[in-house]
Design a protein around this motif. Sequence first.
Motif, PDB file in Angstrom:
ATOM      1  N   GLY A 111       8.130   6.221  -6.428  1.00 56.14           N
ATOM      2  CA  GLY A 111       8.939   5.346  -5.569  1.00 56.14           C
ATOM      3  C   GLY A 111       8.754   3.869  -5.831  1.00 56.14           C
ATOM      4  O   GLY A 111       9.380   3.041  -5.180  1.00 56.14           O
ATOM      5  N   ALA A 112       7.879   3.527  -6.779  1.00 58.24           N
ATOM      6  CA  ALA A 112       7.671   2.103  -7.090  1.00 58.24           C
ATOM      7  C   ALA A 112       8.352   1.758  -8.411  1.00 58.24           C
ATOM      8  O   ALA A 112       8.270   2.519  -9.381  1.00 58.24           O
ATOM      9  CB  ALA A 112       6.185   1.776  -7.168  1.00 58.24           C
ATOM     10  N   THR A 123       0.845  -1.197   0.000  1.00 61.54           N
ATOM     11  CA  THR A 123       0.000   0.000   0.000  1.00 61.54           C
ATOM     12  C   THR A 123       0.878   1.244   0.000  1.00 61.54           C
ATOM     13  O   THR A 123       1.736   1.395   0.881  1.00 61.54           O
ATOM     14  CB  THR A 123      -0.884   0.034   1.263  1.00 61.54           C
ATOM     15  N   PRO A 124       0.696   2.131  -1.001  1.00 60.89           N
ATOM     16  CA  PRO A 124       1.412   3.404  -0.960  1.00 60.89           C
ATOM     17  C   PRO A 124       0.860   4.260   0.182  1.00 60.89           C
ATOM     18  O   PRO A 124      -0.357   4.307   0.391  1.00 60.89           O
ATOM     19  CB  PRO A 124       1.090   4.057  -2.318  1.00 60.89           C
ATOM     20  N   THR A 125       1.771   4.906   0.917  1.00 62.92           N
ATOM     21  CA  THR A 125       1.328   5.726   2.054  1.00 62.92           C
ATOM     22  C   THR A 125       1.593   7.203   1.823  1.00 62.92           C
ATOM     23  O   THR A 125       1.350   8.027   2.693  1.00 62.92           O
ATOM     24  CB  THR A 125       2.058   5.308   3.338  1.00 62.92           C
ATOM     25  N   GLY A 126       2.107   7.542   0.677  1.00 65.27           N
ATOM     26  CA  GLY A 126       2.503   8.929   0.444  1.00 65.27           C
ATOM     27  C   GLY A 126       3.975   9.111   0.720  1.00 65.27           C
ATOM     28  O   GLY A 126       4.726   9.585  -0.127  1.00 65.27           O
ATOM     29  N   ALA A 127       4.422   8.657   1.896  1.00 65.18           N
ATOM     30  CA  ALA A 127       5.837   8.771   2.252  1.00 65.18           C
ATOM     31  C   ALA A 127       6.579   7.479   1.947  1.00 65.18           C
ATOM     32  O   ALA A 127       7.715   7.300   2.359  1.00 65.18           O
ATOM     33  CB  ALA A 127       5.976   9.111   3.736  1.00 65.18           C
ATOM     34  N   GLY A 128       5.936   6.569   1.283  1.00 62.89           N
ATOM     35  CA  GLY A 128       6.573   5.292   1.001  1.00 62.89           C
ATOM     36  C   GLY A 128       5.521   4.217   0.850  1.00 62.89           C
ATOM     37  O   GLY A 128       4.433   4.474   0.324  1.00 62.89           O
ATOM     38  N   ALA A 174       8.805   0.824   3.754  1.00 65.28           N
ATOM     39  CA  ALA A 174       9.955   1.152   2.910  1.00 65.28           C
ATOM     40  C   ALA A 174       9.655   2.407   2.104  1.00 65.28           C
ATOM     41  O   ALA A 174       8.498   2.657   1.747  1.00 65.28           O
ATOM     42  CB  ALA A 174      10.270  -0.008   1.965  1.00 65.28           C
ATOM     43  N   ARG A 175      10.704   3.187   1.840  1.00 64.63           N
ATOM     44  CA  ARG A 175      10.523   4.415   1.047  1.00 64.63           C
ATOM     45  C   ARG A 175      10.256   4.079  -0.411  1.00 64.63           C
ATOM     46  O   ARG A 175       9.522   4.780  -1.094  1.00 64.63           O
ATOM     47  CB  ARG A 175      11.769   5.289   1.146  1.00 64.63           C
ATOM     48  N   ARG A 176      10.920   3.023  -0.882  1.00 59.92           N
ATOM     49  CA  ARG A 176      10.760   2.631  -2.281  1.00 59.92           C
ATOM     50  C   ARG A 176      10.462   1.138  -2.338  1.00 59.92           C
ATOM     51  O   ARG A 176      10.817   0.394  -1.424  1.00 59.92           O
ATOM     52  CB  ARG A 176      12.047   2.894  -3.084  1.00 59.92           C
ATOM     53  N   ILE A 177       9.884   0.764  -3.453  1.00 63.34           N
ATOM     54  CA  ILE A 177       9.586  -0.657  -3.597  1.00 63.34           C
ATOM     55  C   ILE A 177       9.943  -1.115  -5.009  1.00 63.34           C
ATOM     56  O   ILE A 177       9.748  -0.374  -5.980  1.00 63.34           O
ATOM     57  CB  ILE A 177       8.111  -0.952  -3.265  1.00 63.34           C
ATOM     58  N   LEU A 178      10.508  -2.314  -5.079  1.00 65.53           N
ATOM     59  CA  LEU A 178      10.806  -2.914  -6.384  1.00 65.53           C
ATOM     60  C   LEU A 178      10.080  -4.250  -6.470  1.00 65.53           C
ATOM     61  O   LEU A 178      10.296  -5.130  -5.631  1.00 65.53           O
ATOM     62  CB  LEU A 178      12.325  -3.135  -6.540  1.00 65.53           C
ATOM     63  N   LEU A 179       9.216  -4.349  -7.467  1.00 66.58           N
ATOM     64  CA  LEU A 179       8.486  -5.599  -7.693  1.00 66.58           C
ATOM     65  C   LEU A 179       9.235  -6.398  -8.748  1.00 66.58           C
ATOM     66  O   LEU A 179       9.383  -5.954  -9.892  1.00 66.58           O
ATOM     67  CB  LEU A 179       7.051  -5.296  -8.143  1.00 66.58           C
ATOM     68  N   ALA A 180       9.745  -7.546  -8.346  1.00 69.42           N
ATOM     69  CA  ALA A 180      10.602  -8.346  -9.244  1.00 69.42           C
ATOM     70  C   ALA A 180      10.177  -9.805  -9.166  1.00 69.42           C
ATOM     71  O   ALA A 180      10.979 -10.691  -8.929  1.00 69.42           O
ATOM     72  CB  ALA A 180      12.070  -8.180  -8.856  1.00 69.42           C
ATOM     73  N   GLY A 181       8.907 -10.035  -9.371  1.00 66.07           N
ATOM     74  CA  GLY A 181       8.335 -11.364  -9.121  1.00 66.07           C
ATOM     75  C   GLY A 181       8.200 -12.260 -10.334  1.00 66.07           C
ATOM     76  O   GLY A 181       7.381 -13.186 -10.298  1.00 66.07           O
TER      77      GLY A 181
END
Lengths: 92, 477, 370
Positions: C323-324, C175-180, C192-199
């Motif tokens: 950030g995603a 879930t994006p929270t605005g700050a991460g 986390a501030r950033r997220i990487l989806l590598a699935g």
Amino acid sequence: MRITVDGVEWQVEPGEVLSAALLARGRRALRASPRRGAPRGAFCMMGVCQECAITVDGRIRRACVTVVRDGMVVSLEGAGSDKVRMAGAHGA
Amino acid sequence: MSGPLCHRVDLAVLGAGPAGGAAALAASRAGLRVALIDENPEAGGQVWRKPVRPAARSAKADPGEALRADLRAGGLTLLYGRTVWSVGASLDLDLIDGESGRWERVSAGRLVAAGGAHERVVPFPGWTLPGVVGLAGATILLKSHGVAPGRRVLVAGCGPLLFAVAAGLAGTGIDVVGVADLAARGDWLRAMPSLLTRPGLLGQGARWMASLRAAGIPVFFRHALRRAEGATGIERAVIGPVDAEGAPAPGPEHAFAVDALCVGNGLVPGAEVTRLLRAPHRFDRLRGGLVPVTDEAGRTGIPGLYAVGDGAGLRGAAMAALGGEFAGLAAAADAGRLASDAFAREAARLRRAMARERPFSDGMAGMMRLRPAQVRAIPPETVVCRCEDVTRAEIDAAVEAGARDVNQMKQFTRCGMGPCQGRMCGDVAAELVAARVGPREAVGSFTARPPLRPIGFDELMGDFDYADIPIPEPAPL
Amino acid sequence: MTMHDLAVVGGGVHGATAALFAARGGMDVALFDRGPLCREASGVNAGTLTMQMTRVALMPYALRAHAMWASARDWLGHDVGVVVCDGLSLAFTPAEEELLTYRAGKRREAGAPIVLVSGSEARRIEPGLSPAVRLAGHCRVDGYANAYLTGLAYRRALLEAGVALRESTPVRGVTPTGAGFELDTASGTVRARRILLAGGVWIEPMLAWLGVHLPIKTLVNQLVVSERVAPVMRTVVGIANGLLSLKQYPHGTVVIGGGWQGVGDRERGGVELLPDRVVGNVRLACHAIPALRAARMARAWAGLEAETADALPVAGPVPGVEGAFVCGSVHSGYTSGPYIARLLAERILGREPDLPLFPVDRLLSRPRAA
């Protein structure tokens, strides 16, 4: 009937299974394990363990489920030949 | 050339031992068209295996001969000498006829898996030496081939096969230097009430023991192998005392000069087919390890797939034959070829018969169960995976490096990647990982994959023309 | 609760490489996988590191990735069993000669050092080859890794780099929270501030967490391995249309691949091998290397591979979600993966990547309904 084992002619009975024929004639060691080159012989006698996989007429076959045939050529340097032995587990 | 020869039937039965043979006969008598498939040239499985030399067996009433005669008598498609390499989700089987090299396919939509069990040996230093053979393997050599594994033989392990093999060897004039039994004499006495339910088999056991006594063969109760030694084959075997859980105990060791050693620590269900098809399984130590979840008639969690006999959990030949018959009838009932009231009558009869056999079956399974403490005591440099020469120390190191299940351990070490595909080492390797990680259920089992047995590429592909290979469309450029 | 600089979801080659370089670049990185590292496509693929099956558009990336694999001991610090050797792509028929000439030409234009050689020259390079070979593409930039060692090597490298490694920890949602971002994981909420989806093939359901619909096709590649046998070949061998990959490992096993399709899907994995296709693939392999006939098949399996609509990767920011990032669906992804994931790590670290990324926008058919 006759089979050839490492170049030597053997007299065998029809219906004999190769692993038993080899054992009955004193051949316990059939091959070397591929990684360490350790001697191996027939173990489970029911086709599962693969320890008796040797070269029969140029192909790798399990001696314990192979019935002798007249003229069969057997080499005890087949699967697991130490030609592919290696130092590390993964050969790297 | 090219494609498979297809057999279309109502039921395929894989494995022609007591369970599969009974399943095939029952289903056939109920009106199903049945194909019975086995790797061996004749039916009987391991326990009722047809002797190569007739003199190798006494002429007593032989359940194997009776089964073989029944199977030959009744309109079944008997596919013996076949190596099955693929089992599809539709329950189609792909096989190779070892004699003709022909590729065959059995399409039935219903499959009874009756793969039987195979040897479990808890590894000890030197167990890979030529001349060391499994107890079940020694039984096959003796009873089917009329060949002894050596001239001076030690017999070690657990369960009734110990005494059958020792007495069988002694009876053919082989010098049996001793028997080392993991169990105490008292364990056998405690199992006596269950054994008394089968007086015939108990009497056979008593005759084995008497023949060992008569031959002056020492029996070392609560002893296990410490090591085997030799250069190109076994020359010496050393046993020592163990405690009730199978761990080494204080006390003197005994060494024997031998040229053969027969050893077995029970059996492991060969549940490859049900595992390959991802039927639900559970871990059951009494039944030998990972077994498919079935109902009383052998129905698995997959429609049309039945699992019976020792491959579905160790129960012995008598229970296997009853379970096989039950599954054969269930397959006929499920196919709508056996009326439900007729099936119910047969089921009630089989239930009563199974209840009579159960105490003996459970008693024997208990004597053959894996003792975890014996596994934990395996010395570090001992080879566990024979195919890949992977030691206990390497398995432990893989767990140290972060492996949390057996398949991850396999990737780290190659344990179970050899041609036997973990059939010999899988149970013990899982026990070793579990000893450090958690319960057996959590560490899992080696993922089952085809082929069911290694198969020569030459056998697999047969004769073909390059132009006939159905090469798919090119990948995008 | 700690706030990671980067949370990576998916521990295959893409996720693990990006996590490694992000951590080495100074970020506090957590890596999640529902199972152990590199146990799906990255651990069960054929391990081939060839340019002759690489898509033309990926050639600059694949060449750089090949150099990375060849020097894995230096930058990864651990062994993945990489062998660099000659590669041959074969033509057995006039039609295949034509196909090979065209395809090798396109790949050569893109930078792959492929030269066409005669059948007899090919047999000099690979004495195990069938005499039926008429023409071959020869490339010195080829080789293979031992795919099942990938997880162990990355595991050690990631731990040394200080990555918080969370194996067997499924992520159920983000879930994006605005700050991460907040990650709903099997062991609690992680920020986390950033997220990487590598699935890999699971990128589609992962992007759905962020309201982005990116269709990912699941390929089910069948593979066959022999038991250890004495040497029958010393190169990587393929065929003109790309549907064979064949090589023998130093420990003696021969792996036969080429992307013949089995049965399976994202939910169940590779569930079934189709026997006709196993036989077809084996016939093709033995046609190329006749001595292989004497060996036995020890095991066959099916592994998943992800593919986008245009069969080119996704590697870049997720449109509209600050950030995603997403990385995956690289054709022959094992070969090119480390380089593309490293480029993306550069971008996440705020640097300019050496080569362009693969924007996601092109694959989003229409803006999502609000």
